[in-house]
Write an enzyme that holds these catalytic residues in place. Structure first.
Site, PDB file in Angstrom:
ATOM      1  N   HIS A   1     -66.905  57.528 132.790  1.00  0.00           N
ATOM      2  CA  HIS A   1     -66.611  56.120 133.087  1.00  0.00           C
ATOM      3  C   HIS A   1     -65.313  55.997 133.887  1.00  0.00           C
ATOM      4  CE1 HIS A   1     -69.521  55.172 129.804  1.00  0.00           C
ATOM      5  NE2 HIS A   1     -68.966  56.242 129.250  1.00  0.00           N
TER       6      HIS A   1
ATOM      7  N   SER B   1     -53.848  54.143 161.133  1.00  0.00           N
ATOM      8  CA  SER B   1     -54.062  52.710 161.308  1.00  0.00           C
ATOM      9  C   SER B   1     -53.295  52.253 162.539  1.00  0.00           C
ATOM     10  CB  SER B   1     -53.558  51.971 160.065  1.00  0.00           C
ATOM     11  OG  SER B   1     -53.182  50.645 160.390  1.00  0.00           O
TER      12      SER B   1
END
Ligand code: ARG
Length: 455
Positions: A159, A281
């Protein structure tokens, strides 16, 4: 208003209808030129051996056809015009231009339906073997990464929550094993594909004594597809089975990509991705983004779509050839090339992957040792469920332990201290040998028909 029609090999056709029906075939079929030449070489060879008098083509004529086919297969400038419709009629046009009436004989006892099906199967065989070789390379890169950092502790998660002590070795070879196990699905697709449709013609055979076993043998198939109607329906099914196997492989690769994205986030910092494999970026100067791995996820979605698309196309189609089948061509080609480039880029990524041991160890919060603590009580005679409740009721008593000791304590097969790297080496070697021997056999068949003409 009358529309000017265009002459094609198969008659006059409205130009818009021609464009719509031809679709992308003049471009896509360029990948099939060599395979079409091989299929035709096998067919013409068989025709020249057919017990009919007078012969459809003589042995000497078949030899001349094969020589010209070998030239076409090696001709980098070979083009397919829209008026040709596809590779099949383009090759026939060229043979007729260079060999005259002899070129007009090669389509005897054949349809484009069995012809395209055989081309696609030869192409898939070639590509699938290359792909399996690339699977072995990615799996080998993961195994090598695992072995290099075998016992380095890594928090095992369920999980996404910290769960139990694990290791880099278990993480890496776990993904490698998933990938290697998927070869079984690729092999199922390979076996389905390794059947020869040639001689089924339009799907109903022909009143000629075709030797279908002979063409199947000449092209190196395992056997002919027996029923002619079934052979025509196997087109599309073959491509769909391949795409399903490819989709499953991508789903496995996508999880590997996702793990690498996650573990290289600064918040985890377990792995460092090679900077030159990340992109920046245009506004944020500090950025090194794992675009490659994100694209593995998106391409997984694409390949899943291709597989679903192929099955959707098939499910409501009546038996026999329908033009819908042409539209399975682009998808199977796209699927193969997407998975192949993905395997290669991931192998490169894994080879460049570095670990940060400090960050890996820092992840070992006390809770990670909870199960081990309960099992220590079991070793002292406490029943499991009582030990479990005792630890659960006193979580505050858990403390940081030595992750290396925890990693060393799991000695059973496949666990942190029980990984059998020899097993992976053997599986990889087996796969490599199986691919190589099939590639050699296939190449030998191709070379015997048309020397040096496969891509
Ligand atoms: N380009 C066609 C295809 O890919 C070849 C077969 C054409 N057969 C036909 N009956 N129109 O399906």
């Amino acid at each position: 208003m009358s529309v000017k029609t265009q002459d094609t090999v198969t008659g006059k056709v409205d130009p818009d209808v021609l464009a719509y029906t031809v679709g992308d075939d003049p471009v896509l079929d360029l990948d099939l030129v060599a395979w079409d030449c091989l299929g035709t070489a096998a067919h013409v060879t068989m025709l020249s051996e057919m017990p009919v008098s007078p012969p459809v083509v003589t042995k000497e004529e078949a030899e001349r056809v094969r020589a010209e086919l070998a030239r076409i297969a090696r001709d980098a400038g070979f083009t397919i015009e829209r008026s040709d419709q596809d590779v099949h009629l383009a090759v026939e046009r060229r043979l007729t231009e260079t060999l005259g009436d002899l070129g007009k004989k090669i389509h005897t006892g054949r349809s484009r339906n069995d012809q395209v099906a055989v081309d696609v199967r030869l192409h898939i065989k070639d590509q699938l073997l290359e792909l399996e070789r690339e699977v072995a390379e990615l799996a080998a890169a993961l195994v090598a990464f695992g072995q290099a950092h075998d016992r380095v502790p890594l928090v095992g998660r369920t999980h996404l929550q910290p769960a139990m002590p694990s290791s880099v070795g278990v993480w890496a070879t776990g993904h490698a094993e998933m990938i290697l196990d998927q070869v079984a699905c690729l092999e199922a697709a390979y076996a389905l594909n390794d059947l020869c449709p040639l001689g089924s013609a339009a799907g109903y055979g022909v009143p000629l004594p075709l030797d279908r076993q002979r063409t199947s043998d000449l092209l190196g198939f395992a056997r002919p597809l027996h029923n002619v109607f079934g052979a025509s329906m196997a087109r599309g099914e073959d491509e769909a089975a391949l795409l399903s196997a490819l989709a499953q492989m991508m789903a496995v690769l996508s999880r590997l990509a996702e793990d690498m994205i996650l573990f290289s986030m600064p918040e985890f910092g377990y792995f460092r991705l090679p900077r030159e494999y990340c992109t920046g970026s245009s506004i944020m100067p500090q950025k090194y983004n794992p675009d490659v791995l994100e694209l593995v996820r998106s391409k997984t979605a694409q390949v899943l779509g291709l597989a679903t698309g192929a099955l959707s196309l098939l499910h409501a189609m009546p038996g026999g050839y329908n033009r819908d089948l042409q539209d399975t061509k682009g998808p199977y080609m796209k699927g193969l090339s997407t998975v192949r480039t993905t395997l290669r880029i991931l192998a490169k990524f894994v080879r460049g992957l570095e670990i940060d041991e400090k960050a890996l160890r820092a992840g070992f919060i006390p809770g990670v040792f909870a199960t081990d603590a309960a099992l220590r009580q079991v070793a002292a005679g406490v029943p499991w469920r009582e030990a479990y409740h005792d630890v659960r009721d006193h979580l505050e008593r858990l403390h940081s332990e030595d992750p290396d000791a925890a990693v060393a304590a799991k000695t059973h097969a496949g666990a942190t201290a029980g990984l059998d790297y020899g097993l992976y080496e053997r599986r990889l070697e087996e796969l490599r040998i199986s691919v190589e021997s099939r590639q050699d056999a296939f190449r030998a068949k191709c070379d015997a028909l048309l020397p040096k003409s496969t891509p």
